[in-house]
Design a protein around this motif. Structure first.
Motif, mmCIF file in Angstrom:
data_model
loop_
_atom_site.group_PDB
_atom_site.id
_atom_site.type_symbol
_atom_site.label_atom_id
_atom_site.label_comp_id
_atom_site.label_asym_id
_atom_site.label_seq_id
_atom_site.Cartn_x
_atom_site.Cartn_y
_atom_site.Cartn_z
ATOM 1 N N ALA A 46 0.928 -0.987 0.110
ATOM 2 C CA ALA A 46 0.081 0.050 0.070
ATOM 3 C C ALA A 46 0.895 1.229 0.003
ATOM 4 O O ALA A 46 0.467 2.175 -0.685
ATOM 5 N N ALA A 47 1.936 1.229 0.618
ATOM 6 C CA ALA A 47 2.902 2.467 0.812
ATOM 7 C C ALA A 47 3.614 2.542 -0.676
ATOM 8 O O ALA A 47 3.770 3.792 -0.988
ATOM 9 N N LYS A 48 3.977 1.451 -1.192
ATOM 10 C CA LYS A 48 4.756 1.404 -2.453
ATOM 11 C C LYS A 48 4.064 1.865 -3.487
ATOM 12 O O LYS A 48 4.361 2.955 -4.288
ATOM 13 N N PHE A 49 2.569 1.422 -3.749
ATOM 14 C CA PHE A 49 1.796 2.035 -4.689
ATOM 15 C C PHE A 49 0.856 3.059 -4.598
ATOM 16 O O PHE A 49 0.092 3.457 -5.330
ATOM 17 N N ASP A 50 1.124 3.655 -3.256
ATOM 18 C CA ASP A 50 0.414 4.819 -2.730
ATOM 19 C C ASP A 50 -1.106 4.686 -2.860
ATOM 20 O O ASP A 50 -1.727 5.708 -3.536
ATOM 21 N N VAL A 51 -1.679 3.555 -2.353
ATOM 22 C CA VAL A 51 -3.209 3.126 -2.199
ATOM 23 C C VAL A 51 -3.534 2.886 -0.781
ATOM 24 O O VAL A 51 -2.477 2.410 -0.312
ATOM 25 N N PRO A 52 -4.857 2.859 -0.502
ATOM 26 C CA PRO A 52 -5.352 2.582 0.783
ATOM 27 C C PRO A 52 -4.861 1.084 0.947
ATOM 28 O O PRO A 52 -5.107 0.423 -0.119
ATOM 29 N N LYS A 53 -4.886 0.493 2.127
ATOM 30 C CA LYS A 53 -4.639 -0.972 2.443
ATOM 31 C C LYS A 53 -5.779 -1.827 1.867
ATOM 32 O O LYS A 53 -5.813 -2.951 1.447
ATOM 33 N N SER A 54 -7.023 -1.312 1.735
ATOM 34 C CA SER A 54 -8.234 -1.856 1.230
ATOM 35 C C SER A 54 -8.257 -2.213 0.021
ATOM 36 O O SER A 54 -9.000 -2.868 -0.625
ATOM 37 N N CYS A 55 -7.464 -1.533 -0.875
ATOM 38 C CA CYS A 55 -7.337 -1.777 -2.297
ATOM 39 C C CYS A 55 -6.442 -2.872 -2.758
ATOM 40 O O CYS A 55 -6.053 -3.077 -3.857
ATOM 41 N N ILE A 56 -5.886 -3.523 -1.855
ATOM 42 C CA ILE A 56 -4.877 -4.476 -2.020
ATOM 43 C C ILE A 56 -5.437 -5.989 -1.425
ATOM 44 O O ILE A 56 -5.749 -5.887 -0.325
ATOM 45 N N LYS A 57 -5.369 -7.003 -2.195
ATOM 46 C CA LYS A 57 -6.100 -8.242 -2.015
ATOM 47 C C LYS A 57 -5.143 -9.289 -2.252
ATOM 48 O O LYS A 57 -4.531 -9.543 -3.438
ATOM 49 N N ILE A 58 -4.901 -10.427 -1.603
ATOM 50 C CA ILE A 58 -4.077 -11.549 -1.969
ATOM 51 C C ILE A 58 -5.154 -12.533 -2.407
ATOM 52 O O ILE A 58 -6.233 -13.085 -1.932
ATOM 53 N N LYS A 59 -4.789 -12.706 -3.832
ATOM 54 C CA LYS A 59 -6.084 -13.623 -4.693
ATOM 55 C C LYS A 59 -5.555 -15.153 -4.251
ATOM 56 O O LYS A 59 -6.350 -15.976 -4.350
ATOM 57 N N LEU A 60 -4.249 -15.382 -4.440
ATOM 58 C CA LEU A 60 -3.643 -16.846 -4.438
ATOM 59 C C LEU A 60 -2.590 -16.860 -3.360
ATOM 60 O O LEU A 60 -1.665 -16.018 -3.366
ATOM 61 N N GLY A 61 -2.473 -17.858 -2.705
ATOM 62 C CA GLY A 61 -1.172 -18.196 -1.898
ATOM 63 C C GLY A 61 -1.227 -17.568 -0.753
ATOM 64 O O GLY A 61 -0.201 -17.151 0.101
ATOM 65 N N LEU A 62 -2.429 -17.586 -0.126
ATOM 66 C CA LEU A 62 -2.677 -16.936 1.488
ATOM 67 C C LEU A 62 -1.678 -17.496 2.464
ATOM 68 O O LEU A 62 -1.194 -16.804 3.273
ATOM 69 N N SER A 63 -1.257 -18.805 2.125
ATOM 70 C CA SER A 63 -0.479 -19.437 3.163
ATOM 71 C C SER A 63 0.809 -20.106 2.423
ATOM 72 O O SER A 63 1.365 -20.721 2.937
ATOM 73 N N SER A 64 1.235 -19.241 1.372
ATOM 74 C CA SER A 64 2.292 -19.842 0.470
ATOM 75 C C SER A 64 3.178 -18.613 0.477
ATOM 76 O O SER A 64 2.893 -17.606 0.576
ATOM 77 N N ARG A 65 4.513 -18.773 0.323
ATOM 78 C CA ARG A 65 5.649 -17.954 -0.130
ATOM 79 C C ARG A 65 5.353 -17.099 -1.501
ATOM 80 O O ARG A 65 5.583 -15.997 -1.830
ATOM 81 N N GLN A 66 4.745 -18.077 -2.395
ATOM 82 C CA GLN A 66 4.398 -17.387 -3.610
ATOM 83 C C GLN A 66 3.073 -16.928 -3.569
ATOM 84 O O GLN A 66 2.091 -17.727 -3.490
ATOM 85 N N LYS A 67 2.565 -15.655 -3.909
ATOM 86 C CA LYS A 67 1.453 -14.973 -3.698
ATOM 87 C C LYS A 67 1.134 -14.239 -5.293
ATOM 88 O O LYS A 67 1.921 -13.867 -5.902
ATOM 89 N N LEU A 68 -0.316 -14.324 -5.387
ATOM 90 C CA LEU A 68 -0.765 -13.425 -6.461
ATOM 91 C C LEU A 68 -1.590 -12.442 -5.641
ATOM 92 O O LEU A 68 -2.442 -12.459 -5.347
ATOM 93 N N VAL A 69 -0.994 -11.011 -5.925
ATOM 94 C CA VAL A 69 -1.814 -10.076 -5.252
ATOM 95 C C VAL A 69 -2.508 -9.124 -6.214
ATOM 96 O O VAL A 69 -2.006 -8.652 -7.119
ATOM 97 N N GLU A 70 -3.382 -8.669 -6.001
ATOM 98 C CA GLU A 70 -4.361 -7.719 -6.946
ATOM 99 C C GLU A 70 -4.232 -6.362 -6.275
ATOM 100 O O GLU A 70 -4.667 -6.161 -4.838
ATOM 101 N N ILE A 71 -4.151 -5.261 -7.166
ATOM 102 C CA ILE A 71 -3.805 -4.039 -6.567
ATOM 103 C C ILE A 71 -4.735 -3.117 -7.474
ATOM 104 O O ILE A 71 -4.544 -3.081 -8.734
ATOM 105 N N ASP A 72 -5.680 -2.513 -6.727
ATOM 106 C CA ASP A 72 -6.781 -1.583 -7.181
ATOM 107 C C ASP A 72 -6.204 -0.276 -7.271
ATOM 108 O O ASP A 72 -6.264 0.401 -6.251
ATOM 109 N N THR A 73 -5.739 0.448 -8.395
ATOM 110 C CA THR A 73 -5.215 1.799 -8.414
ATOM 111 C C THR A 73 -6.256 2.728 -8.987
ATOM 112 O O THR A 73 -5.517 3.828 -9.044
ATOM 113 N N GLU A 74 -7.471 2.314 -9.102
ATOM 114 C CA GLU A 74 -8.278 3.570 -9.434
ATOM 115 C C GLU A 74 -8.847 4.222 -8.647
ATOM 116 O O GLU A 74 -8.916 3.542 -7.435
#
Length: 74
Positions: A46-74
């Motif tokens: 959230a700090a890196k992409f300058d968006v609120p924390k609510s705009c970031i969701k972990i789509k895959l890999g919640l308990s894994s080291r490899q994750k797919l994260v969705e960032i809503d920048t709009e």
């Protein structure tokens, strides 16, 4: 936007490194216990992409080291 993220918990210094393929390697101070590492990951992204924390969701890999994260920048 979606980013592939490789997480390295229990690091001394929290930092985000961008790889050549566009993925991110994120070093976290938090241990991977009780979701603390995921919370820190969301906070750092959230700090890196300058968006609120609510705009970031972990789509895959919640308990894994490899994750797919969705960032809503709009």
């Amino acid at each position: 936007m979606q980013k592939k993220v490789k997480v390295k918990p229990n690091s001394k210094i929290p930092k985000i490194e961008e790889e050549a393929d566009g993925s991110l390697t994120v070093h976290l101070k938090s241990p991977p216990v009780d979701g603390k590492a995921n919370e820190e990951l969301i906070r750092l992204l959230a700090a890196k992409f300058d968006v609120p924390k609510s705009c970031i969701k972990i789509k895959l890999g919640l308990s894994s080291r490899q994750k797919l994260v969705e960032i809503d920048t709009e």
